[in-house]
Scaffold this active site. Structure first.
Site, PDB file in Angstrom:
ATOM      1  N   GLN A 129       0.829  -1.213   0.000  1.00  0.00           N
ATOM      2  CA  GLN A 129       0.000   0.000   0.000  1.00  0.00           C
ATOM      3  C   GLN A 129       0.854   1.250   0.000  1.00  0.00           C
ATOM      4  O   GLN A 129       0.475   2.266  -0.568  1.00  0.00           O
ATOM      5  CB  GLN A 129      -0.966  -0.016   1.176  1.00  0.00           C
ATOM      6  CG  GLN A 129      -2.050  -1.069   1.019  1.00  0.00           C
ATOM      7  CD  GLN A 129      -2.684  -1.065  -0.372  1.00  0.00           C
ATOM      8  OE1 GLN A 129      -3.468  -0.199  -0.710  1.00  0.00           O
ATOM      9  NE2 GLN A 129      -2.325  -2.039  -1.212  1.00  0.00           N
ATOM     10  N   HIS A 163       1.567   2.960  -3.357  1.00  0.00           N
ATOM     11  CA  HIS A 163       0.538   3.650  -4.147  1.00  0.00           C
ATOM     12  C   HIS A 163       0.877   5.116  -4.359  1.00  0.00           C
ATOM     13  O   HIS A 163       0.671   5.651  -5.443  1.00  0.00           O
ATOM     14  CB  HIS A 163      -0.832   3.534  -3.477  1.00  0.00           C
ATOM     15  CG  HIS A 163      -1.606   2.358  -3.967  1.00  0.00           C
ATOM     16  ND1 HIS A 163      -2.066   2.278  -5.253  1.00  0.00           N
ATOM     17  CD2 HIS A 163      -1.969   1.209  -3.357  1.00  0.00           C
ATOM     18  CE1 HIS A 163      -2.697   1.129  -5.423  1.00  0.00           C
ATOM     19  NE2 HIS A 163      -2.641   0.454  -4.287  1.00  0.00           N
ATOM     20  N   GLU A 216      -8.683   1.647   5.737  1.00  0.00           N
ATOM     21  CA  GLU A 216      -9.275   1.177   4.476  1.00  0.00           C
ATOM     22  C   GLU A 216      -9.152  -0.348   4.399  1.00  0.00           C
ATOM     23  O   GLU A 216     -10.100  -1.041   4.069  1.00  0.00           O
ATOM     24  CB  GLU A 216      -8.530   1.836   3.305  1.00  0.00           C
ATOM     25  CG  GLU A 216      -9.086   1.436   1.954  1.00  0.00           C
ATOM     26  CD  GLU A 216      -8.183   1.805   0.802  1.00  0.00           C
ATOM     27  OE1 GLU A 216      -7.006   2.190   1.024  1.00  0.00           O
ATOM     28  OE2 GLU A 216      -8.646   1.693  -0.342  1.00  0.00           O
ATOM     29  N   HIS A 217      -7.948  -0.859   4.698  1.00  0.00           N
ATOM     30  CA  HIS A 217      -7.721  -2.309   4.718  1.00  0.00           C
ATOM     31  C   HIS A 217      -7.167  -2.700   6.078  1.00  0.00           C
ATOM     32  O   HIS A 217      -6.270  -2.024   6.591  1.00  0.00           O
ATOM     33  CB  HIS A 217      -6.663  -2.728   3.687  1.00  0.00           C
ATOM     34  CG  HIS A 217      -6.929  -2.213   2.307  1.00  0.00           C
ATOM     35  ND1 HIS A 217      -6.278  -1.122   1.794  1.00  0.00           N
ATOM     36  CD2 HIS A 217      -7.764  -2.660   1.349  1.00  0.00           C
ATOM     37  CE1 HIS A 217      -6.708  -0.895   0.560  1.00  0.00           C
ATOM     38  NE2 HIS A 217      -7.609  -1.806   0.269  1.00  0.00           N
ATOM     39  N   ASP A 234      -7.264  -6.257  -4.039  1.00  0.00           N
ATOM     40  CA  ASP A 234      -7.052  -5.157  -4.979  1.00  0.00           C
ATOM     41  C   ASP A 234      -7.371  -5.570  -6.404  1.00  0.00           C
ATOM     42  O   ASP A 234      -7.781  -4.752  -7.219  1.00  0.00           O
ATOM     43  CB  ASP A 234      -5.585  -4.701  -4.934  1.00  0.00           C
ATOM     44  CG  ASP A 234      -5.321  -3.718  -3.796  1.00  0.00           C
ATOM     45  OD1 ASP A 234      -6.296  -3.283  -3.151  1.00  0.00           O
ATOM     46  OD2 ASP A 234      -4.142  -3.396  -3.560  1.00  0.00           O
ATOM     47  N   GLU A 286     -49.736  16.020  14.851  1.00  0.00           N
ATOM     48  CA  GLU A 286     -48.662  16.856  14.251  1.00  0.00           C
ATOM     49  C   GLU A 286     -49.218  18.166  13.715  1.00  0.00           C
ATOM     50  O   GLU A 286     -48.464  18.965  13.146  1.00  0.00           O
ATOM     51  CB  GLU A 286     -47.951  16.083  13.125  1.00  0.00           C
ATOM     52  CG  GLU A 286     -46.999  15.019  13.637  1.00  0.00           C
ATOM     53  CD  GLU A 286     -46.089  14.427  12.561  1.00  0.00           C
ATOM     54  OE1 GLU A 286     -46.331  14.655  11.358  1.00  0.00           O
ATOM     55  OE2 GLU A 286     -45.137  13.724  12.942  1.00  0.00           O
ATOM     56  N   HIS A 326     -53.286  15.907   5.833  1.00  0.00           N
ATOM     57  CA  HIS A 326     -52.830  14.507   5.784  1.00  0.00           C
ATOM     58  C   HIS A 326     -53.967  13.582   6.224  1.00  0.00           C
ATOM     59  O   HIS A 326     -54.224  12.548   5.614  1.00  0.00           O
ATOM     60  CB  HIS A 326     -51.635  14.285   6.717  1.00  0.00           C
ATOM     61  CG  HIS A 326     -50.346  14.848   6.222  1.00  0.00           C
ATOM     62  ND1 HIS A 326     -50.128  16.179   6.051  1.00  0.00           N
ATOM     63  CD2 HIS A 326     -49.183  14.230   5.863  1.00  0.00           C
ATOM     64  CE1 HIS A 326     -48.900  16.383   5.620  1.00  0.00           C
ATOM     65  NE2 HIS A 326     -48.305  15.204   5.494  1.00  0.00           N
TER      66      HIS A 326
HETATM   67  N1  LIG Z   1      -9.268   4.357  -1.620  1.00  0.00           N
HETATM   68  C1  LIG Z   1      -9.292   3.570  -2.652  1.00  0.00           C
HETATM   69  O1  LIG Z   1     -10.205   2.767  -2.811  1.00  0.00           O
HETATM   70  C2  LIG Z   1      -8.197   3.664  -3.684  1.00  0.00           C
HETATM   71  C3  LIG Z   1      -8.132   2.735  -4.745  1.00  0.00           C
HETATM   72  C4  LIG Z   1      -7.141   2.894  -5.712  1.00  0.00           C
HETATM   73  C5  LIG Z   1      -6.237   3.958  -5.638  1.00  0.00           C
HETATM   74  N2  LIG Z   1      -6.330   4.831  -4.605  1.00  0.00           N
HETATM   75  C6  LIG Z   1      -5.468   6.003  -4.539  1.00  0.00           C
HETATM   76  O2  LIG Z   1      -5.624   6.708  -5.759  1.00  0.00           O
HETATM   77  C7  LIG Z   1      -4.527   7.572  -5.925  1.00  0.00           C
HETATM   78  C8  LIG Z   1      -4.062   7.610  -7.355  1.00  0.00           C
HETATM   79  O3  LIG Z   1      -3.309   8.773  -7.453  1.00  0.00           O
HETATM   80  P1  LIG Z   1      -2.576   9.278  -8.749  1.00  0.00           P
HETATM   81  O4  LIG Z   1      -2.009  10.603  -8.436  1.00  0.00           O
HETATM   82  O5  LIG Z   1      -1.665   8.216  -9.248  1.00  0.00           O
HETATM   83  O6  LIG Z   1      -3.717   9.401  -9.845  1.00  0.00           O
HETATM   84  P2  LIG Z   1      -5.078  10.218  -9.935  1.00  0.00           P
HETATM   85  O7  LIG Z   1      -5.677   9.822 -11.239  1.00  0.00           O
HETATM   86  O8  LIG Z   1      -5.887  10.082  -8.716  1.00  0.00           O
HETATM   87  O9  LIG Z   1      -4.647  11.743 -10.017  1.00  0.00           O
HETATM   88  C9  LIG Z   1      -3.970  12.280 -11.121  1.00  0.00           C
HETATM   89  C10 LIG Z   1      -4.500  13.671 -11.373  1.00  0.00           C
HETATM   90  O10 LIG Z   1      -4.280  14.500 -10.220  1.00  0.00           O
HETATM   91  C11 LIG Z   1      -4.259  15.831 -10.620  1.00  0.00           C
HETATM   92  N3  LIG Z   1      -3.132  16.528  -9.994  1.00  0.00           N
HETATM   93  C12 LIG Z   1      -1.886  16.075  -9.822  1.00  0.00           C
HETATM   94  N4  LIG Z   1      -1.120  17.034  -9.229  1.00  0.00           N
HETATM   95  C13 LIG Z   1      -1.924  18.100  -9.035  1.00  0.00           C
HETATM   96  C14 LIG Z   1      -1.744  19.404  -8.479  1.00  0.00           C
HETATM   97  N5  LIG Z   1      -0.561  19.776  -7.983  1.00  0.00           N
HETATM   98  N6  LIG Z   1      -2.790  20.238  -8.434  1.00  0.00           N
HETATM   99  C15 LIG Z   1      -3.996  19.863  -8.916  1.00  0.00           C
HETATM  100  N7  LIG Z   1      -4.228  18.660  -9.466  1.00  0.00           N
HETATM  101  C16 LIG Z   1      -3.203  17.793  -9.530  1.00  0.00           C
HETATM  102  C17 LIG Z   1      -4.088  15.865 -12.116  1.00  0.00           C
HETATM  103  O11 LIG Z   1      -5.282  16.340 -12.689  1.00  0.00           O
HETATM  104  C18 LIG Z   1      -3.840  14.403 -12.499  1.00  0.00           C
HETATM  105  O12 LIG Z   1      -4.445  14.060 -13.726  1.00  0.00           O
HETATM  106  C19 LIG Z   1      -3.451   7.133  -4.942  1.00  0.00           C
HETATM  107  O13 LIG Z   1      -3.426   8.073  -3.888  1.00  0.00           O
HETATM  108  C20 LIG Z   1      -3.979   5.784  -4.447  1.00  0.00           C
HETATM  109  O14 LIG Z   1      -3.550   5.515  -3.160  1.00  0.00           O
HETATM  110  C21 LIG Z   1      -7.294   4.712  -3.647  1.00  0.00           C
HETATM  111  N1  LIG Z   2      -5.059  -0.703  -3.030  1.00  0.00           N
HETATM  112  C1  LIG Z   2      -5.893   0.173  -3.852  1.00  0.00           C
HETATM  113  C2  LIG Z   2      -7.028   0.642  -2.973  1.00  0.00           C
HETATM  114  O1  LIG Z   2      -6.586   1.385  -1.926  1.00  0.00           O
HETATM  115  C3  LIG Z   2      -6.448  -0.494  -5.080  1.00  0.00           C
HETATM  116  C4  LIG Z   2      -5.464  -0.947  -6.096  1.00  0.00           C
HETATM  117  C5  LIG Z   2      -5.539  -0.909  -7.439  1.00  0.00           C
HETATM  118  N2  LIG Z   2      -4.452  -1.475  -7.957  1.00  0.00           N
HETATM  119  C6  LIG Z   2      -3.710  -1.865  -6.965  1.00  0.00           C
HETATM  120  N3  LIG Z   2      -4.309  -1.539  -5.828  1.00  0.00           N
HETATM  121 ZN   LIG Z   3      -3.353  -1.478  -3.951  1.00  0.00          ZN
END
Ligand SMILES: NC(=O)c1ccc[n+]([C@@H]2O[C@H](COP(=O)([O-])OP(=O)(O)OC[C@H]3O[C@@H](n4cnc5c(N)ncnc54)[C@H](O)[C@@H]3O)[C@@H](O)[C@H]2O)c1
Ligand SMILES: N[C@H](CO)Cc1c[nH]c[nH+]1
Ligand SMILES: [Zn+2]
Length: 427
Positions: free
Chosen positions: A255, A258, A322-323, A356, A410, A415
């Protein structure tokens, strides 16, 4: 990673705090992006793609040609893996389709509920640092099962202006044809307000970074619904001396990789295990291509030595991860006492990665403590449950007294009259 030994209750607030708890700067940035898209439409999205993704786009929509070509661009083993994951996710979510029985609350008073797919839904698929095509399945499968008629998918374009073929292949499997090259807060705004090419939807789904999550929270003011705040990934592992330190470290890193804003938390009652996990983290981290990302997440993460597993569980329930992974003796019993978590993984052979990708459960889950009140995405997220009722005259007669007495108490005479007028007993 910060190491905390035998904390007292006053330290719990600090231990359960997320690294991005103060997101005022993010909210300010996002609010101006939302306004840009609301007033500028497609042109604003193209400007945002240049600003944040470094891509010069000519148009936003993925063409049918690009959709069709995706399959041939994928290695056969990846296609097979996506197909297998699709099947498992479909089986798990289809099992949630349970028709409720109609109930007669009184003779002649029949009530029931029906699930009706939300007509227009928007799916956000993250792609900033990794193209999360698994998220297409997690959102697309329940949307397909629910029978949502318009499904819009937005995802950031890659540097060459295309969308990763695995995202397009997974979208096709889920019957999605409306795919747009747009990421971050701009994409969320487009799905909330609509643009020349992107249809406004009734509910927006999907995980994303802090910008995406903040945008989902802000656009709700305009009347669009969201699934839940599903922001930067996180995991909490409860482990005792029986756990394998290499397994625990691998789960924490899975995690942490990510994003730099991810957070992981180890709770253990074993000092040797805690030490073993730190060694394994150092060893395994070096081997990862995303070591710098995971390393930054570890800097904001914690390992806590607790007195016993009861304390570990109480802390895990307070954190509401979350997990939650349980790698300890009697993990099943402990699992039965979990109150707050998005998704729980029990025993040494249940790594979080399986959830995932492919075990079948949904990976779009509440983060930042929202698991105290929200569930992860499921089939229910894509439907409304509409209630129905039908009464016979005899049914109305038998319930009339209850309704008119309550209505008058009421102070709502009309009603009461709506009942009496039917029974010829109007005042
Ligand atoms: N909670 C869940 O279920 C779950 C599941 C999968 C992934 N995630 C999370 O999703 C996220 C994916 O993030 P990512 O960044 O790779 O992709 P993302 O697609 O979420 O974000 C990318 C976008 O963020 C915007 N961005 C980036 N920098 C910026 C700035 N400085 N100002 C404004 N906008 C900006 C841009 O528009 C860009 O296209 C990770 O944090 C991951 O942990 C969560
Ligand atoms: N762990 C993410 C949810 O927090 C989901 C994901 C997508 N691909 C790999 N992991
Ligand atoms: Zn993951």
């Amino acid at each position: 990673m910060e190491i905390i030994k035998y904390p007292d209750r006053s330290q719990w607030k600090g231990i359960t705090e997320r690294p991005y708890s103060d997101n005022r700067a993010v909210l300010d940035t996002v609010a101006s992006v939302l306004e840009e898209v609301r007033s500028g439409g497609d042109a604003a999205l193209i400007t945002l793609a240049a600003r944040f993704d470094g891509v010069a786009l000519q148009s936003l929509a993925v063409t049918s040609g690009e959709m069709a070509a995706a399959e041939d661009l994928l290695a056969p083993e990846l296609k097979e893996a996506i197909d297998a994951a699709y099947r498992n996710i479909r089986v798990f979510h289809a099992a949630q389709e349970k028709a409720e029985e109609a109930v007669e609350t009184l003779p002649g008073v029949r009530c029931w509920r029906k699930s009706i797919g939300i007509e227009r839904v928007g799916l956000y698929v993250p792609g900033g640092t990794a193209p999360l095509f698994s998220t297409v399945l997690m959102l697309g499968v329940p949307a397909q099962l629910a029978g949502c008629s318009i499904v819009v998918l937005c995802t950031p374009p890659m540097k060459d202006g295309s969308v990763h073929p695995a995202i397009l292949y997974a979208a096709r499997l889920c019957g999605i044809s409306l795919v747009y090259k747009s990421g971050g807060a701009g994409a969320v705004a487009a799905m909330a307000y609509g643009t020349e090419s992107i249809a406004a939807v009734h509910k927006i789904f999907g995980p994303g970074n802090q910008y995406v999550t903040a945008a989902k929270q802000l656009v709700q003011q305009s009347g669009v619904a969201i699934d839940m705040p599903a922001g930067p990934s996180e995991v909490c592992v409860i482990a005792d001396e029986s756990a394998n330190a290499a397994f625990v470290a691998a789960d924490l890193l899975s995690q942490a990789e990510h994003g730099p804003d991810s957070q992981v938390l180890l709770l253990t009652d074993s000092a040797p295990l805690l030490e073993g996990v730190q060694q394994e983290l150092r060893r395994q981290l070096e081997l990862l291509p995303r070591a710098s990302v995971a390393g930054k997440a570890l800097e904001k993460s914690r390992s806590v030595l607790v007195r016993d597993l009861d304390e570990a569980l109480a802390l895990a329930n307070a954190y509401a991860a979350e997990h939650l992974i349980l790698q300890c003796k009697d993990a099943e019993t402990l699992a039965g006492r979990v109150i707050n978590a998005g998704s729980v993984f029990i025993g040494p052979y249940s790594p979080e990665s399986v959830g995932d990708y492919a075990s079948g459960t949904n990976h779009t889950l509440p983060t930042n403590g929202f698991a105290r009140a929200y569930s992860g995405v499921s089939l229910d997220s894509f439907v409304k449950k509409v209630s129905f009722q039908q009464l016979t005259r005899a049914g109305l007669e038998s319930i009339a007294g209850t309704v008119t007495t309550m209505a008058e108490a009421e102070g709502l005479q009309a009603h009461a009259e709506a009942v009496r007028v039917r029974l010829g007993s109007s005042k």
